[in-house]
Scaffold this motif. Structure first.
Motif, PDB file in Angstrom:
ATOM      1  N   SER A 358       0.851  -1.187   0.000  1.00  0.00           N
ATOM      2  CA  SER A 358       0.000   0.000   0.000  1.00  0.00           C
ATOM      3  C   SER A 358       0.887   1.238   0.000  1.00  0.00           C
ATOM      4  CB  SER A 358      -0.932   0.011   1.217  1.00  0.00           C
ATOM      5  OG  SER A 358      -0.174   0.110   2.419  1.00  0.00           O
ATOM      6  N   GLU A 359       0.264   2.361  -0.219  1.00  0.00           N
ATOM      7  CA  GLU A 359       0.974   3.641  -0.182  1.00  0.00           C
ATOM      8  C   GLU A 359       0.084   4.642   0.532  1.00  0.00           C
ATOM      9  OE1 GLU A 359       3.939   6.499  -0.856  1.00  0.00           O
ATOM     10  OE2 GLU A 359       3.978   4.311  -1.055  1.00  0.00           O
ATOM     11  N   VAL A 370      -6.040  15.562   5.576  1.00  0.00           N
ATOM     12  CA  VAL A 370      -6.558  14.486   4.736  1.00  0.00           C
ATOM     13  C   VAL A 370      -5.533  13.363   4.648  1.00  0.00           C
ATOM     14  CG1 VAL A 370      -7.429  13.887   2.453  1.00  0.00           C
ATOM     15  CG2 VAL A 370      -7.888  16.167   3.406  1.00  0.00           C
ATOM     16  N   HIS A 371      -5.953  12.149   4.971  1.00  0.00           N
ATOM     17  CA  HIS A 371      -5.096  10.961   4.915  1.00  0.00           C
ATOM     18  C   HIS A 371      -5.569  10.080   3.769  1.00  0.00           C
ATOM     19  CE1 HIS A 371      -3.308   7.087   6.197  1.00  0.00           C
ATOM     20  NE2 HIS A 371      -2.378   7.866   6.727  1.00  0.00           N
ATOM     21  N   VAL A 372      -4.640   9.707   2.896  1.00  0.00           N
ATOM     22  CA  VAL A 372      -4.983   8.943   1.693  1.00  0.00           C
ATOM     23  C   VAL A 372      -4.201   7.629   1.688  1.00  0.00           C
ATOM     24  CG1 VAL A 372      -5.196   9.016  -0.823  1.00  0.00           C
ATOM     25  CG2 VAL A 372      -5.140  11.149   0.487  1.00  0.00           C
ATOM     26  N   THR A 373      -4.882   6.547   1.346  1.00  0.00           N
ATOM     27  CA  THR A 373      -4.240   5.243   1.221  1.00  0.00           C
ATOM     28  C   THR A 373      -4.597   4.618  -0.120  1.00  0.00           C
ATOM     29  OG1 THR A 373      -4.345   4.855   3.603  1.00  0.00           O
ATOM     30  CG2 THR A 373      -3.993   2.929   2.207  1.00  0.00           C
ATOM     31  N   TYR A 374      -3.594   4.082  -0.796  1.00  0.00           N
ATOM     32  CA  TYR A 374      -3.796   3.320  -2.032  1.00  0.00           C
ATOM     33  C   TYR A 374      -3.382   1.880  -1.754  1.00  0.00           C
ATOM     34  CZ  TYR A 374      -3.742   8.021  -4.022  1.00  0.00           C
ATOM     35  OH  TYR A 374      -4.005   9.341  -4.288  1.00  0.00           O
ATOM     36  N   LYS A 375      -4.241   0.934  -2.113  1.00  0.00           N
ATOM     37  CA  LYS A 375      -3.967  -0.460  -1.779  1.00  0.00           C
ATOM     38  C   LYS A 375      -4.335  -1.364  -2.942  1.00  0.00           C
ATOM     39  CE  LYS A 375      -5.076  -3.993   1.701  1.00  0.00           C
ATOM     40  NZ  LYS A 375      -3.667  -4.398   1.805  1.00  0.00           N
ATOM     41  N   GLY A 376      -3.434  -2.285  -3.295  1.00  0.00           N
ATOM     42  CA  GLY A 376      -3.734  -3.259  -4.324  1.00  0.00           C
ATOM     43  C   GLY A 376      -4.752  -4.265  -3.815  1.00  0.00           C
ATOM     44  N   VAL A 377      -5.686  -4.658  -4.661  1.00  0.00           N
ATOM     45  CA  VAL A 377      -6.735  -5.609  -4.284  1.00  0.00           C
ATOM     46  C   VAL A 377      -6.532  -6.896  -5.081  1.00  0.00           C
ATOM     47  CG1 VAL A 377      -9.213  -6.048  -4.175  1.00  0.00           C
ATOM     48  CG2 VAL A 377      -8.340  -3.725  -3.807  1.00  0.00           C
ATOM     49  N   PHE A 378      -6.483  -8.015  -4.367  1.00  0.00           N
ATOM     50  CA  PHE A 378      -6.270  -9.325  -4.990  1.00  0.00           C
ATOM     51  C   PHE A 378      -7.320 -10.304  -4.484  1.00  0.00           C
ATOM     52  CE2 PHE A 378      -2.323  -7.023  -4.802  1.00  0.00           C
ATOM     53  CZ  PHE A 378      -1.710  -7.257  -6.031  1.00  0.00           C
ATOM     54  N   ASP A 379      -7.684 -11.289  -5.325  1.00  0.00           N
ATOM     55  CA  ASP A 379      -8.657 -12.282  -4.866  1.00  0.00           C
ATOM     56  C   ASP A 379      -7.960 -13.398  -4.109  1.00  0.00           C
ATOM     57  OD1 ASP A 379      -7.520 -13.998  -6.727  1.00  0.00           O
ATOM     58  OD2 ASP A 379      -9.221 -13.979  -8.108  1.00  0.00           O
ATOM     59  N   GLU A 380      -8.750 -14.437  -3.737  1.00  0.00           N
ATOM     60  CA  GLU A 380      -8.206 -15.522  -2.917  1.00  0.00           C
ATOM     61  C   GLU A 380      -7.132 -16.320  -3.646  1.00  0.00           C
ATOM     62  OE1 GLU A 380     -11.912 -16.775  -5.062  1.00  0.00           O
ATOM     63  OE2 GLU A 380     -11.280 -15.075  -3.815  1.00  0.00           O
ATOM     64  N   ASN A 381      -7.064 -16.182  -4.974  1.00  0.00           N
ATOM     65  CA  ASN A 381      -6.037 -16.890  -5.752  1.00  0.00           C
ATOM     66  C   ASN A 381      -4.849 -15.998  -6.089  1.00  0.00           C
ATOM     67  OD1 ASN A 381      -7.626 -19.311  -5.927  1.00  0.00           O
ATOM     68  ND2 ASN A 381      -8.886 -18.282  -7.494  1.00  0.00           N
ATOM     69  N   GLY A 382      -4.856 -14.802  -5.536  1.00  0.00           N
ATOM     70  CA  GLY A 382      -3.759 -13.872  -5.784  1.00  0.00           C
ATOM     71  C   GLY A 382      -3.869 -13.126  -7.092  1.00  0.00           C
ATOM     72  N   GLU A 383      -5.033 -13.230  -7.745  1.00  0.00           N
ATOM     73  CA  GLU A 383      -5.206 -12.518  -9.013  1.00  0.00           C
ATOM     74  C   GLU A 383      -5.508 -11.041  -8.743  1.00  0.00           C
ATOM     75  OE1 GLU A 383      -8.159 -12.402 -12.933  1.00  0.00           O
ATOM     76  OE2 GLU A 383      -8.227 -14.115 -11.557  1.00  0.00           O
ATOM     77  N   TYR A 384      -4.824 -10.184  -9.469  1.00  0.00           N
ATOM     78  CA  TYR A 384      -4.974  -8.742  -9.303  1.00  0.00           C
ATOM     79  C   TYR A 384      -6.344  -8.290  -9.785  1.00  0.00           C
ATOM     80  CZ  TYR A 384      -4.137  -3.737 -10.231  1.00  0.00           C
ATOM     81  OH  TYR A 384      -4.215  -2.376 -10.282  1.00  0.00           O
ATOM     82  N   LEU A 385      -7.069  -7.557  -8.944  1.00  0.00           N
ATOM     83  CA  LEU A 385      -8.399  -7.071  -9.286  1.00  0.00           C
ATOM     84  C   LEU A 385      -8.432  -5.563  -9.542  1.00  0.00           C
ATOM     85  CD1 LEU A 385     -10.571  -9.037  -6.686  1.00  0.00           C
ATOM     86  CD2 LEU A 385     -10.095  -9.638  -9.066  1.00  0.00           C
ATOM     87  N   GLY A 386      -7.497  -4.847  -8.914  1.00  0.00           N
ATOM     88  CA  GLY A 386      -7.489  -3.393  -9.103  1.00  0.00           C
ATOM     89  C   GLY A 386      -6.898  -2.688  -7.903  1.00  0.00           C
ATOM     90  N   ILE A 387      -7.209  -1.414  -7.779  1.00  0.00           N
ATOM     91  CA  ILE A 387      -6.660  -0.583  -6.694  1.00  0.00           C
ATOM     92  C   ILE A 387      -7.793   0.127  -5.969  1.00  0.00           C
ATOM     93  CG2 ILE A 387      -5.260   1.457  -6.164  1.00  0.00           C
ATOM     94  CD1 ILE A 387      -3.415   0.635  -8.437  1.00  0.00           C
ATOM     95  N   LEU A 388      -7.735   0.037  -4.646  1.00  0.00           N
ATOM     96  CA  LEU A 388      -8.695   0.731  -3.792  1.00  0.00           C
ATOM     97  C   LEU A 388      -8.013   1.958  -3.197  1.00  0.00           C
ATOM     98  CD1 LEU A 388     -11.474   0.720  -2.309  1.00  0.00           C
ATOM     99  CD2 LEU A 388     -10.344  -0.551  -0.476  1.00  0.00           C
ATOM    100  N   GLU A 389      -8.677   3.099  -3.322  1.00  0.00           N
ATOM    101  CA  GLU A 389      -8.196   4.324  -2.690  1.00  0.00           C
ATOM    102  C   GLU A 389      -9.185   4.695  -1.602  1.00  0.00           C
ATOM    103  OE1 GLU A 389      -7.167   8.436  -4.734  1.00  0.00           O
ATOM    104  OE2 GLU A 389      -9.293   8.328  -4.225  1.00  0.00           O
ATOM    105  N   TYR A 390      -8.691   4.965  -0.388  1.00  0.00           N
ATOM    106  CA  TYR A 390      -9.604   5.472   0.628  1.00  0.00           C
ATOM    107  C   TYR A 390      -9.020   6.713   1.282  1.00  0.00           C
ATOM    108  CZ  TYR A 390      -7.072   1.804   3.345  1.00  0.00           C
ATOM    109  OH  TYR A 390      -6.127   0.960   3.894  1.00  0.00           O
ATOM    110  N   VAL A 391      -9.903   7.682   1.433  1.00  0.00           N
ATOM    111  CA  VAL A 391      -9.526   9.027   1.873  1.00  0.00           C
ATOM    112  C   VAL A 391     -10.294   9.346   3.145  1.00  0.00           C
ATOM    113  CG1 VAL A 391      -9.407  11.452   1.210  1.00  0.00           C
ATOM    114  CG2 VAL A 391      -9.243   9.672  -0.544  1.00  0.00           C
TER     115      VAL A 391
END
Length: 409
Positions: A358-359, A370-391
């Motif tokens: 994450s970043e 303002v606190h921002v986090t970027y996190k990679g999202v992966f499924d149970e098989n480790g497949e990349y699904l995308g990026i979640l940003e939460y502010v």
């Protein structure tokens, strides 16, 4: 990639522009206009002129483009800008709002120019009015933000990409010039006024060039390609970014309203059917309301880099990071200024490859931290699904009393 025919047309129009730039008369180039320009549709001509104006060679400026427009009008008795949009005369239509803002900016720039010359001739002249006018000129930020976040995404849906990249970079340059000029003015009289004057002239020239580019190229292009539903989306979402003139008293909407033009894609899953989420079950309605009640602004970009979702905990205008429906479906690379493209793409690659889990970062925005986090999202098989940003606004945590903070340790 341009076809051979397209490139031939582009090169022909480039030759015409060069001749006009060198001062050749209308009569000497009429045959070239008749053969190569007049048969083209207005949109094609405008797109070619935009491409030539923004070419890396920088052969042409907006004065050269205006000469071309003037010759076209003289030869064929109608303007390249004369593109009719239904209901555009309404004072709240986005076109009218955009034009009024440019008229306001032109007036402010002229007034500041006079004040700069006055102070240059009389160093003792009061500077209050000058600073006041600069504050009004600062509303140009709202004008550019609406253009970048509402006009550009729709242009990209029509596969027009280069304009947004180049124009956004020019907007950023104007923002930088504005900040630098205003900072210098705030230091008066403890700064040599020659530097203030030169900084302002650079800003004024850049602003006036952009006003002409918007009036002669951007607006006619989008007037020729945007549909009524596009203008309605812009009208509905403009308030989130603010206005450089008074907010329209009423929101413009076409006579036949939205229903006949846009239909939202409905889910095949009934609202009340329970689906598995985490350790339990929720309906789509429940899941949607839970996401919209989290004290975080959530954004999701899918594995293909497409901006796919944001939650709606507050109105767009009150968000820490403004999001509107028009940006849904846009490539995330296009959602950021060109100057930050490299950093954005590197972050995406690092999260996708798991180089970084994450970043996080934080910054102060008015009265909020303002606190921002970027996190990679992966499924149970480790497949990349995308990026979640939460502010999140972390000011409430900073405001906790020392006693409470001690108890939380």
């Amino acid at each position: 990639m341009q076809t051979h025919l397209d490139m031939r047309r582009i090169n022909t129009i480039k030759e015409i522009l060069l001749k006009l730039k060198l001062g050749e008369s209308e009569q000497t180039i009429q045959d070239a206009f008749d053969e190569h320009v007049q048969p083209l549709g207005k949109t094609d001509i405008l797109l070619i002129l935009q491409e030539l104006k923004n070419s890396t060679a920088n052969d042409f400026n907006m004065n050269d483009i205006r000469k071309f427009f003037d010759v076209y009008l003289d030869l064929y008795d109608h303007s390249l800008q004369a593109i009719h949009v239904p209901n555009e005369e309404h004072p709240s239509h986005p076109i009218q709002v955009f034009k009024r803002e440019n008229q306001a900016f032109s007036s402010i720039l002229d007034r500041v120019n006079i004040l700069v010359k006055t102070i240059d001739n009389d160093p003792g002249h009061p500077t209050d009015q000058l600073m006041n006018e600069m504050i009004h000129l600062g509303k140009i930020y709202s004008h550019y933000n609406r253009k970048e976040k509402l006009f550009f995404p729709i242009m990209e849906r029509y596969r027009i990409y280069s304009i947004s990249r180049i124009m956004w970079a020019a907007d950023d340059r104007i923002r930088t010039l504005f900040k630098g000029t205003k900072r210098m003015m705030e230091k008066m009289p403890d700064i040599y006024f020659h530097y203030v004057k030169q900084a302002y002239y650079d800003l004024e020239n850049a602003c006036k060039e952009m006003i002409l580019e918007e009036e002669y190229l951007l607006l006619p292009i989008i007037q020729s390609i945007f549909k009524e539903a596009d203008w309605l989306a812009i009208a509905k979402e403009s308030k989130a970014f603010g206005y450089a003139v008074d907010e329209p008293e009423e929101t413009w909407s076409p006579d036949d309203a939205l229903g006949n033009n846009i239909t939202e894609k409905q889910s095949d899953t009934p609202n009340e059917e329970h689906l598995r989420f985490g350790g339990g079950y929720l309906t789509i309605k429940e899941a949607n309301h839970i996401l919209n009640n989290l004290p975080l602004e959530l954004t999701f970009v899918d594995k293909n880099g497409i901006f796919k979702y944001f939650n709606e905990i507050v109105e767009s205008s009150q968000m820490m990071f403004i999001r509107t429906p028009t940006s849904i479906g846009r490539n995330v690379a296009m959602c950021h200024p060109p100057k930050s493209m490299k950093k954005v793409m590197q972050l995406i690659q690092d999260l996708k490859s798991k180089k970084r889990e994450s970043e996080t970062m934080w910054f102060k925005k008015e009265d909020e931290y303002v606190h921002v986090t970027y996190k990679g999202v992966f499924d149970e098989n480790g497949e990349y699904l995308g990026i979640l940003e939460y502010v999140q606004d972390i000011q409430p945590f900073l405001d906790l009393t020392r006693e409470v903070k001690r108890e939380l340790r």
